[in-house]
Scaffold this active site. Structure first.
Site, PDB file in Angstrom:
ATOM      1  N   ASP A 139      19.189  17.089-125.193  1.00 15.91           N
ATOM      2  CA  ASP A 139      19.630  18.503-124.917  1.00 15.91           C
ATOM      3  C   ASP A 139      20.635  19.153-125.824  1.00 15.91           C
ATOM      4  O   ASP A 139      21.297  20.167-125.422  1.00 15.91           O
ATOM      5  CB  ASP A 139      20.594  18.271-123.658  1.00 15.91           C
ATOM      6  N   GLU A 140      20.505  19.022-127.126  1.00 13.29           N
ATOM      7  CA  GLU A 140      21.238  19.332-127.989  1.00 13.29           C
ATOM      8  C   GLU A 140      20.741  19.342-129.448  1.00 13.29           C
ATOM      9  O   GLU A 140      19.993  18.896-130.083  1.00 13.29           O
ATOM     10  CB  GLU A 140      22.578  18.352-128.197  1.00 13.29           C
ATOM     11  N   ASP A 187      23.920  23.240-126.478  1.00 14.11           N
ATOM     12  CA  ASP A 187      23.955  22.148-125.629  1.00 14.11           C
ATOM     13  C   ASP A 187      24.154  22.337-124.088  1.00 14.11           C
ATOM     14  O   ASP A 187      24.859  23.019-123.497  1.00 14.11           O
ATOM     15  CB  ASP A 187      25.480  21.534-125.854  1.00 14.11           C
TER      16      ASP A 187
HETATM   17  N1  DCP Z   1      23.619  10.963-121.156  1.00 20.35           N
HETATM   18  C1  DCP Z   1      23.477   9.428-120.868  1.00 20.35           C
HETATM   19  N2  DCP Z   1      24.649   8.603-121.053  1.00 20.35           N
HETATM   20  C2  DCP Z   1      25.868   9.078-121.594  1.00 20.35           C
HETATM   21  C3  DCP Z   1      25.854  10.279-121.998  1.00 20.35           C
HETATM   22  C4  DCP Z   1      24.639  11.464-121.846  1.00 20.35           C
HETATM   23  O1  DCP Z   1      22.494   9.121-120.539  1.00 20.35           O
HETATM   24  N3  DCP Z   1      26.632   8.332-121.844  1.00 20.35           N
HETATM   25  C5  DCP Z   1      22.434  11.887-121.058  1.00 20.35           C
HETATM   26  C6  DCP Z   1      22.577  12.313-119.869  1.00 20.35           C
HETATM   27  C7  DCP Z   1      22.983  13.822-120.072  1.00 20.35           C
HETATM   28  C8  DCP Z   1      22.168  14.190-121.479  1.00 20.35           C
HETATM   29  O2  DCP Z   1      22.423  12.648-122.078  1.00 20.35           O
HETATM   30  O3  DCP Z   1      22.536  14.719-119.223  1.00 20.35           O
HETATM   31  C9  DCP Z   1      23.060  14.985-122.352  1.00 20.35           C
HETATM   32  O4  DCP Z   1      24.369  14.644-122.708  1.00 20.35           O
HETATM   33  P1  DCP Z   1      25.782  15.552-122.798  1.00 20.35           P
HETATM   34  O5  DCP Z   1      26.883  14.699-123.319  1.00 20.35           O
HETATM   35  O6  DCP Z   1      25.382  16.812-123.362  1.00 20.35           O
HETATM   36  O7  DCP Z   1      26.093  15.523-121.332  1.00 20.35           O
HETATM   37  P2  DCP Z   1      25.601  16.692-120.159  1.00 20.35           P
HETATM   38  O8  DCP Z   1      24.455  17.457-120.629  1.00 20.35           O
HETATM   39  O9  DCP Z   1      25.123  15.959-118.702  1.00 20.35           O
HETATM   40  O10 DCP Z   1      26.923  17.729-119.803  1.00 20.35           O
HETATM   41  P3  DCP Z   1      27.798  18.514-120.496  1.00 20.35           P
HETATM   42  O11 DCP Z   1      27.524  19.753-119.700  1.00 20.35           O
HETATM   43  O12 DCP Z   1      28.905  17.982-120.805  1.00 20.35           O
HETATM   44  O13 DCP Z   1      26.923  18.951-121.942  1.00 20.35           O
HETATM   45 MG    MG Z   2      25.110  18.475-122.597  1.00 21.59          MG
END
Ligand code: DCP
Ligand code: MG
Length: 357
Positions: free
Chosen positions: A107-108, A12
């Site tokens: 991203d996962e 992730d």
């Molecule tokens: N995303 C979004 N709206 C949300 C949650 C996420 O548009 N409510 C998008 C933006 C993030 C991406 O999806 O960058 C990936 O979600 P993640 O939950 O993996 O969050 P991040 O990668 O940003 O942070 P982390 O380091 O906690 O994984």
């Molecule tokens: Mg993420």
């Protein structure tokens, strides 16, 4: 009796959209960066850099609130094309280690690397190498969880974010799960978490103290799943053979409407069409997405993940209606859409109950 122990990795990306922005715009590095709606709009935060998280900013928060929490934050609009391209590169790296890659979002992904090596530690080595490659070729950090099933691997990847690598062997699983908040368990959303709270269950250890009968008494069939998760058991396979990403249908209305009952009638027709397409292809989906476009063309989407994949019109409609309830109707609506994503073949059992336990 027990089958071979699997090697599952969950990868992730860290603060994905925000990290891409900090990579491409060096002036943002080390600063609170918020990706999403701009603060003078009704938009929300898609994600934010770890520097911004220190101020309490998080995904789905109104951008206005984020700006109040951190007035010096840098707000940027998402560049989806760039994120999609980075995502393709990440998935290509994953696929160079195994064909069994199951992407969950941009991203996962889950990887099953059981067949990719023989040594007990090779899952860890593969995860470490993927982290290095993503760092070297893409200039981004990623967190990895390595374990023997999907749900523990996913909790593990989240455990030491950012840039983490957490390995949970079968021997460590129960003590690891003991302290994990119940809300992080697979299949526990807000509503289920609240029911667990009423039962006095806050952690994995609390969950393990309940009997199978107590759990099925409260959660019926889902109770079996929770019973097994508490014991570190999750037989779901990593599924790479997704047929298509998404099946959906949307409709632009003849006249803009603001009546929820009328919207639900339209969602019913859409659910039926989507259900027919799913059933024709023999697939069901784990995510239901509602799309609402307002009179001013501002478009929002709301999504929910369901514990077991849906295909019937009634299930899809129920999800769409509950998603609609979360939408603030600040203007008349000109378009409604429903799509079902994370498609799986409907004949593959997603939760085979283990009779052995
Ligand atoms: N995303 C979004 N709206 C949300 C949650 C996420 O548009 N409510 C998008 C933006 C993030 C991406 O999806 O960058 C990936 O979600 P993640 O939950 O993996 O969050 P991040 O990668 O940003 O942070 P982390 O380091 O906690 O994984
Ligand atoms: Mg993420």
């Amino acid at each position: 009796m027990e089958r071979e122990v699997r090697k599952i990795i969950h990868m992730d990306m860290d603060a994905f959209y925000a990290s891409v922005e900090q990579r491409d715009f060096p002036e943002y590095r080390g600063k609170p960066v918020v990706v999403g709606g701009l603060p003078n709009t009704r938009g929300v935060v898609a994600t934010c850099s770890y520097e911004a998280r220190a101020y309490g900013i998080h995904s789905a928060m109104p951008s206005r609130t984020a700006a109040r929490l951190c007035p010096q934050a840098i707000f940027v609009r998402p560049r989806m094309d760039v994120y999609r391209e980075v995502s393709r590169e990440i998935m290509r790296i994953f696929q160079s280690y195994t064909d069994l890659v199951e992407p969950l979002s941009l991203d996962e992904a889950y990887l099953d690397v059981t067949a990719s090596g023989t040594s007990r530690v090779s899952g860890t080595l593969i995860a470490r190498e993927m982290k290095e490659r993503i760092g070297a070729t893409l200039g981004l950090t990623v967190s990895a969880g390595v374990s023997y099933n999907k749900f523990i691997a996913k909790i593990a990847s989240d455990y030491q974010k950012p840039d983490g690598l957490t390995v949970i062997t079968p021997e460590l699983a129960l003590s690891f799960l003991s302290d994990i908040p119940i809300g992080k368990f697979f299949g526990v959303g807000k509503v289920t978490e609240e029911r667990f709270r009423q039962l006095g269950v806050a952690t994995g250890a609390d969950l393990r103290a309940l009997t199978r009968e107590q759990l099925t008494g409260v959660f019926s069939q889902r109770g079996h799943q929770f019973y097994e998760l508490a014991r570190g058991v999750d037989p779901r396979p990593v599924q790479a053979d997704r047929v298509r990403q998404s099946i959906g249908k949307e409709t632009t209305l003849a006249v803009d409407i603001d009546d929820r009952a009328q919207m639900i009638a339209i969602l019913q027709t859409l659910s039926e069409t989507v259900s027919e397409s799913l059933e024709k292809r023999g697939v069901a989906g784990k995510i239901v997405v509602l799309k609402v476009k307002f009179r001013d063309f501002d478009t929002i989407t709301r999504r929910m993940t369901v514990p077991s994949a849906v295909h019937s019109a009634s299930e899809i409609l129920a999800c769409a209606v509950s998603l609609l309830e979360e939408v603030t109707l600040r203007d008349k609506v000109r378009l409604l859409g429903i799509s079902v994503q994370r498609l799986l073949r409907a004949d593959v059992p997603h939760w085979v109950q283990l009779q052995l336990f």
